[in-house]
Design an enzyme around this catalytic site. Structure first.
Site: not given
Ligand code: SAH
Length: 209
Positions: A60
């Protein structure tokens, strides 16, 4: 490129964009974001931008991490927190500075493993990682003072609302193409929803991978 000066420039930018919570700014200043991306991208880690972390996902943008953390901190104590979408673990690391217990769910195993190693190396020991679909939250550890979703569902999952403590806050982006960030606060009477701003997140998906 990962110097103190580069980090200070990021902090100044976040302040320009309206982030006012000094503790949040301090956490962002001290957490080494370059360790949460591939080495090839480390030189861009202190830009205020999302970056690819593989598997079609992104770390993010620092602004949104700061904003969501700030929103979560307003309105009461933050003992137990649920995070949906660990990704790189960067937001998790920021939360680690503010909550006593964090449960972080991720549906992509490879991302989860890397995040776990990063937080272990940084000695952030108050985080429990779960390989799980965030759609249903984490009933066994509910209720939560805060729930933060880092991926956007089309609608707010009912389970997440039910797993909020009274006084608890859910910070969540909603929508498919156009997404809006909301804070939903639970009270004795029900749920209060506040629109925060337009945002762009990766989609919230179902099932494990
Ligand atoms: N805040 C994190 C952003 C990750 S992107 C950072 O700074 O790195 C969002 C993440 O949500 C991804 O890794 C994706 O695989 C996960 N995601 C999406 N849908 C999901 C779900 N239903 N359950 C668990 N994780 C999920």
């Amino acid at each position: 490129m990962t110097s103190q000066r580069t980090r200070e420039r990021l902090i100044a930018r976040l302040q320009d964009q309206g982030i006012t919570n000094f503790a949040v700014l301090d956490a962002i200043r001290s957490i080494p974001r370059h360790l949460f991306v591939d080495e090839a991208l480390a030189h861009r880690a202190y830009e205020d931008t999302a970056l690819p972390i593989g598997h079609n996902q992104t770390i993010s943008q620092p602004y949104i991490v700061a904003r969501m953390t700030e929103l979560l901190l307003q309105g009461g104590p933050l003992n137990k927190v649920l995070e949906i979408g660990t990704g790189s673990g960067y937001q998790t690391a920021v939360l680690s500075a503010f909550a006593s217990e964090i449960y972080s769910l991720e549906r992509i195993k490879a991302l989860q493993e890397k995040a776990r190693q990063r937080l272990r190396a940084l000695r952030m020991n108050n985080v429990v990682f779960r390989y799980a679909d965030g759609n249903v939250g984490l009933q066994e550890k509910a209720p939560f003072d805060g729930i933060l979703a880092a991926a956007a569902p089309a609608e707010v999952p009912q389970e997440l609302l039910e797993q909020l403590a009274v006084g608890g806050r859910l910070i969540i982006p909603i929508g498919e193409d156009q997404q809006k960030l909301y804070r939903i606060t639970r009270s004795e009477q029900g749920y209060h929803r506040e629109f925060i701003e337009d945002v762009r997140f990766v989609p919230f998906r179902s099932g494990l991978r």
